[in-house]
Scaffold this motif. Structure first.
Motif, PDB file in Angstrom:
ATOM      1  N   THR A 133     -39.115   6.105 -69.865  1.00 55.94           N
ATOM      2  CA  THR A 133     -38.619   6.038 -71.238  1.00 55.94           C
ATOM      3  C   THR A 133     -39.280   7.121 -72.070  1.00 55.94           C
ATOM      4  N   LEU A 134     -38.495   8.046 -72.587  1.00 55.33           N
ATOM      5  CA  LEU A 134     -38.980   9.143 -73.408  1.00 55.33           C
ATOM      6  C   LEU A 134     -38.567   8.910 -74.855  1.00 55.33           C
ATOM      7  N   GLU A 135     -38.903   9.838 -75.736  1.00 59.84           N
ATOM      8  CA  GLU A 135     -38.642   9.634 -77.154  1.00 59.84           C
ATOM      9  C   GLU A 135     -37.153   9.537 -77.471  1.00 59.84           C
ATOM     10  N   ASP A 136     -36.344  10.331 -76.794  1.00 61.55           N
ATOM     11  CA  ASP A 136     -34.928  10.382 -77.143  1.00 61.55           C
ATOM     12  C   ASP A 136     -33.998  10.058 -75.988  1.00 61.55           C
ATOM     13  N   ARG A 137     -34.546   9.581 -74.881  1.00 65.33           N
ATOM     14  CA  ARG A 137     -33.706   9.301 -73.719  1.00 65.33           C
ATOM     15  C   ARG A 137     -34.467   8.465 -72.698  1.00 65.33           C
ATOM     16  N   VAL A 138     -33.698   7.934 -71.773  1.00 62.23           N
ATOM     17  CA  VAL A 138     -34.262   7.248 -70.608  1.00 62.23           C
ATOM     18  C   VAL A 138     -33.807   8.007 -69.372  1.00 62.23           C
ATOM     19  N   GLU A 139     -34.747   8.377 -68.512  1.00 65.79           N
ATOM     20  CA  GLU A 139     -34.423   9.140 -67.314  1.00 65.79           C
ATOM     21  C   GLU A 139     -34.583   8.254 -66.081  1.00 65.79           C
ATOM     22  N   LEU A 140     -33.566   8.296 -65.221  1.00 66.66           N
ATOM     23  CA  LEU A 140     -33.593   7.588 -63.956  1.00 66.66           C
ATOM     24  C   LEU A 140     -33.522   8.631 -62.848  1.00 66.66           C
ATOM     25  N   LYS A 141     -34.560   8.683 -62.031  1.00 66.36           N
ATOM     26  CA  LYS A 141     -34.618   9.675 -60.957  1.00 66.36           C
ATOM     27  C   LYS A 141     -34.647   8.967 -59.610  1.00 66.36           C
ATOM     28  N   ALA A 142     -33.803   9.434 -58.715  1.00 67.40           N
ATOM     29  CA  ALA A 142     -33.724   8.858 -57.371  1.00 67.40           C
ATOM     30  C   ALA A 142     -33.964   9.950 -56.350  1.00 67.40           C
ATOM     31  N   ALA A 143     -34.805   9.657 -55.373  1.00 63.93           N
ATOM     32  CA  ALA A 143     -35.055  10.629 -54.311  1.00 63.93           C
ATOM     33  C   ALA A 143     -35.051   9.949 -52.950  1.00 63.93           C
ATOM     34  N   ASN A 144     -35.830   8.887 -52.805  1.00 64.88           N
ATOM     35  CA  ASN A 144     -35.909   8.201 -51.521  1.00 64.88           C
ATOM     36  C   ASN A 144     -34.672   7.345 -51.300  1.00 64.88           C
ATOM     37  N   CYS A 145     -34.093   7.466 -50.134  1.00 61.10           N
ATOM     38  CA  CYS A 145     -32.850   6.751 -49.835  1.00 61.10           C
ATOM     39  C   CYS A 145     -32.858   6.311 -48.375  1.00 61.10           C
ATOM     40  N   HIS A 146     -32.590   5.031 -48.137  1.00 61.09           N
ATOM     41  CA  HIS A 146     -32.466   4.490 -46.781  1.00 61.09           C
ATOM     42  C   HIS A 146     -30.998   4.184 -46.510  1.00 61.09           C
ATOM     43  N   ILE A 147     -30.526   4.570 -45.336  1.00 60.27           N
ATOM     44  CA  ILE A 147     -29.123   4.377 -44.989  1.00 60.27           C
ATOM     45  C   ILE A 147     -28.977   3.298 -43.928  1.00 60.27           C
ATOM     46  N   ASP A 148     -28.196   2.279 -44.238  1.00 60.91           N
ATOM     47  CA  ASP A 148     -27.767   1.287 -43.258  1.00 60.91           C
ATOM     48  C   ASP A 148     -26.275   1.498 -43.037  1.00 60.91           C
ATOM     49  N   GLY A 149     -25.725   0.921 -41.997  1.00 62.87           N
ATOM     50  CA  GLY A 149     -24.298   1.112 -41.780  1.00 62.87           C
ATOM     51  C   GLY A 149     -23.827   0.599 -40.443  1.00 62.87           C
ATOM     52  N   SER A 150     -22.646   1.046 -40.066  1.00 59.07           N
ATOM     53  CA  SER A 150     -22.043   0.636 -38.797  1.00 59.07           C
ATOM     54  C   SER A 150     -22.835   1.220 -37.627  1.00 59.07           C
ATOM     55  N   ASN A 151     -22.509   0.781 -36.406  1.00 59.79           N
ATOM     56  CA  ASN A 151     -23.246   1.228 -35.232  1.00 59.79           C
ATOM     57  C   ASN A 151     -23.245   2.743 -35.091  1.00 59.79           C
ATOM     58  N   THR A 152     -22.122   3.362 -35.433  1.00 62.38           N
ATOM     59  CA  THR A 152     -22.044   4.820 -35.334  1.00 62.38           C
ATOM     60  C   THR A 152     -23.070   5.480 -36.230  1.00 62.38           C
ATOM     61  N   ILE A 153     -23.227   4.968 -37.441  1.00 60.88           N
ATOM     62  CA  ILE A 153     -24.190   5.522 -38.394  1.00 60.88           C
ATOM     63  C   ILE A 153     -25.616   5.325 -37.886  1.00 60.88           C
ATOM     64  N   ILE A 154     -25.903   4.139 -37.350  1.00 70.25           N
ATOM     65  CA  ILE A 154     -27.245   3.856 -36.845  1.00 70.25           C
ATOM     66  C   ILE A 154     -27.583   4.778 -35.674  1.00 70.25           C
ATOM     67  N   LYS A 155     -26.640   4.963 -34.754  1.00 66.46           N
ATOM     68  CA  LYS A 155     -26.889   5.814 -33.592  1.00 66.46           C
ATOM     69  C   LYS A 155     -27.080   7.273 -33.990  1.00 66.46           C
ATOM     70  N   MET A 156     -26.464   7.689 -35.081  1.00 59.56           N
ATOM     71  CA  MET A 156     -26.617   9.065 -35.554  1.00 59.56           C
ATOM     72  C   MET A 156     -28.044   9.368 -35.997  1.00 59.56           C
TER      73      MET A 156
END
Length: 258
Positions: A133-156
């Protein structure tokens, strides 16, 4: 056995209130960073990740987005300005099915994206988000990401074959009666073309993936903004709810203007 998600995200039509534009790469390309350990020469199309991993000729997806909503400003001690400056640890109360606090780091949140269908597979990202939370805005930053999914995605082993970066900013302005809250930001994804997608033309794969990600961002923003406005209206009109929100701060205080 093929894994299937319980609920698949329905991709909405693009809203006339959304704007898109080309956005720059947030991090350096392979030509900007010299890897410490990798015997294979870099190709100009390679991408060097923040942790030193090298993605070989990845597909680059880039989306920029902006959405605004108008809300009644109740003013005084319950103004939209005061609400937007609430401590970040209260954000998980907006939608606990979508946003939860990271148990290992209370200052960060986990955004659980609904399952996304891309061609013949499905994926479900979980994104770690930091909020400031800054003086004139709120910043949301995303960097870390975990991927789940179908078997094809997991095997990749997709978790090791992509990089994800995103930043969103919430800003607000009010005339004392009505306030406009705007959420804007950009998303960059670099992902190697893995079998069986390496057989597809890059332009087709890029177009299909961009469409899915854009629809996902529209849906997430719509849900987030809707819940934000609804939560503000309750907070402004219900003293007991304001007390409940304050207790969620665990002794921390609001940042309010002097």
């Amino acid at each position: 056995m093929t894994r299937t998600p319980r609920t698949m995200m329905h991709l909405p039509r693009l809203s006339s209130h959304m704007t898109y534009r080309s956005c720059p790469v947030l991090r350096g390309s392979a030509g900007d960073i010299e890897p410490e350990q990798d015997p294979t020469p870099l190709n100009p199309r390679d991408h060097v990740c923040r942790d030193g991993r090298i993605l070989r000729k990845p597909v680059h997806l880039c989306i920029s987005h902006s959405k605004s909503n108008t809300v009644k400003d109740y003013g005084g001690e319950v103004s939209i300005d005061r609400y937007m400056r609430l401590p970040v640890e209260q954000y998980s109360m907006l939608n606990e099915s979508l946003i939860t606090r990271n148990p290992n780091d209370p200052d960060k949140f986990i955004l659980q994206v609904p399952p996304l269908s891309i061609l013949s597979v499905w994926i479900q990202p979980s994104v770690e988000v930091s909020v400031e939370t800054l003086e004139d805005r709120v910043e949301l930053k995303a960097a870390n990401c975990h991927i789940d999914g179908s078997n094809t995605i997991i095997k990749m082993g997709l978790d090791k074959r992509f990089e994800f970066e995103a930043i969103s900013t919430m800003q607000w302005k009010s005339d004392g009666n009505l306030a406009e809250v705007t959420m804007s930001g950009s998303l960059n994804v670099w992902c190697e073309k893995l079998p069986p997608f390496n057989l597809m033309p890059t332009a087709i794969l890029q177009s299909a993936s961009n469409a899915v990600l854009r629809a996902a961002i529209i849906t997430i923003q719509r849900i987030f903004m809707k819940n934000l406005i609804k939560d503000y209206e309750i907070w402004a009109n219900d003293p007991d709810y304001r007390d409940k929100r304050a207790r969620a701060s665990e002794g921390k205080h609001e940042r309010v203007p002097a």
